[in-house]
Write an enzyme that holds these catalytic residues in place. Structure first.
Site, PDB file in Angstrom:
ATOM      1  N   LYS A   1      -7.237   1.291  -2.893  1.00  0.00           N
ATOM      2  CA  LYS A   1      -6.980   0.845  -1.420  1.00  0.00           C
ATOM      3  C   LYS A   1      -7.125   1.805  -0.661  1.00  0.00           C
ATOM      4  O   LYS A   1      -7.424   1.508   0.695  1.00  0.00           O
ATOM      5  CB  LYS A   1      -5.233   0.398  -1.549  1.00  0.00           C
ATOM      6  CG  LYS A   1      -4.901  -0.132  -0.007  1.00  0.00           C
ATOM      7  CD  LYS A   1      -5.666  -1.337   0.382  1.00  0.00           C
ATOM      8  CE  LYS A   1      -5.241  -1.849   1.657  1.00  0.00           C
ATOM      9  NZ  LYS A   1      -3.744  -2.675   1.820  1.00  0.00           N
TER      10      LYS A   1
ATOM     11  N   THR B   1       0.869  -1.210  -0.004  1.00  0.00           N
ATOM     12  CA  THR B   1       0.009  -0.064  -0.121  1.00  0.00           C
ATOM     13  C   THR B   1       0.999   1.113   0.093  1.00  0.00           C
ATOM     14  O   THR B   1       1.348   1.358   1.033  1.00  0.00           O
ATOM     15  CB  THR B   1      -0.942  -0.045   1.196  1.00  0.00           C
ATOM     16  OG1 THR B   1      -1.892  -1.200   1.154  1.00  0.00           O
ATOM     17  CG2 THR B   1      -1.838   1.175   1.185  1.00  0.00           C
TER      18      THR B   1
END
Length: 288
Positions: free
Chosen positions: A172, A97
């Site tokens: 995300k 991420t």
């Protein structure tokens, strides 16, 4: 395409992901800055590489899942980084991420070198990684996504192409924003159950099957009430994710008060030494 995959990053989620690739018949070589963290993966059949450069030279698919955007930048763009050593035609997949802007930068640099780049962050924590049930959100060239889909299918079940480079990371952020406020609700509900004298197990059995049901309630609330605060996902990494989301929201002039409050509470926990605990340790905030 051969079945050799280079894998960089064998933390809480990465180790299970690499092992699942080995079980699926891929030849996996691994690199991590702390060799001890790769021990379990090597015992499962992976080979050890000395650097990201070695990984890039010897594999036509490279997967990374590291800690922070600066780690991603070093692994891809540094002197010993992947893009300086990978051959044309290599597929690189960053499952960290990270920031959408960095994903776009990596894509552009890769494209100059004839390398296919995908940003493909995941959700599902240690359980999802172990059971190959991750949600995978992918940005980049759609043709590259289709080529890599068989690999994604080894790692997860909910695999969606989101759009051009950076789209996986933006998706995300949506995921982390939803989780941030959900974790507040789950922690407060379980704290209320405990302090009101109810049996938290029975409460959880009831509310997890109703309108309050969520992944966090079903998977993390049991850990809360069992005082299991081992990381399926580190608080320090969740703080990193929320910081990215807040910065991206600010660029869009979007107010995210739930996200802001959640980060403030997790920052307090980190200041109390809980940065390496799992995100379910937010429950502790309500008892101090």
């Amino acid at each position: 395409m051969n079945n050799r995959i280079g894998f960089i990053g064998t933390g809480v989620m990465g180790r299970s992901m690499a092992i699942n690739l080995i079980k699926a018949g891929y030849e996996v070589s691994v690199y991590t800055r702390t060799p001890e963290k790769a021990k379990v993966v090597i015992e499962a059949g992976a080979t050890w590489a000395q650097s990201p450069a070695e990984i890039a030279k010897n594999n036509n698919v490279v997967i990374t899942i590291v800690g922070y955007p600066n780690d991603v930048e070093e692994v891809y763009l540094g002197e010993q980084g992947i893009l300086h050593h990978a051959l044309s035609g290599t597929y690189v997949i960053d499952m960290t991420t990270s920031t959408p802007s960095l994903a776009q930068e990596i894509f552009e640099e890769a494209d100059k070198r004839g390398i296919y780049s995908l940003d493909a962050p995941v959700s599902g924590g240690d359980i999802g990684a172990r059971d190959a049930r991750l949600s995978i959100m992918v940005g980049g060239d759609e043709g590259a996504f289709e080529a890599m889909k068989p690999i994604f299918e080894v790692l997860g079940q909910n695999i969606v192409y989101q759009g051009p480079a950076g789209s996986g990371q933006h998706t995300k952020m949506c995921n982390q924003i939803a989780i941030a406020s959900t974790m507040l609700g789950v922690s407060e509900a379980m704290s209320y159950a405990t302090k009101s004298g109810l049996d938290p197990e029975k409460v959880l059995q009831t509310i997890s099957q109703g309108a309050a049901g969520s992944w966090s309630l079903s998977n993390l609330a049991p850990r809360m009430i069992q005082s299991d605060f081992e990381p399926g996902f580190f608080i320090k990494h969740f703080i990193k994710d929320m910081t990215i989301a807040l910065e991206e929201a600010e660029k869009m002039s979007l107010q995210t008060p739930g996200l802001k409050l959640s980060k403030e509470l997790y920052d307090i926990l980190a200041s109390r030494g809980e940065e390496n605990s799992g995100t379910q340790a937010l429950y502790k905030y309500y008892f101090k």
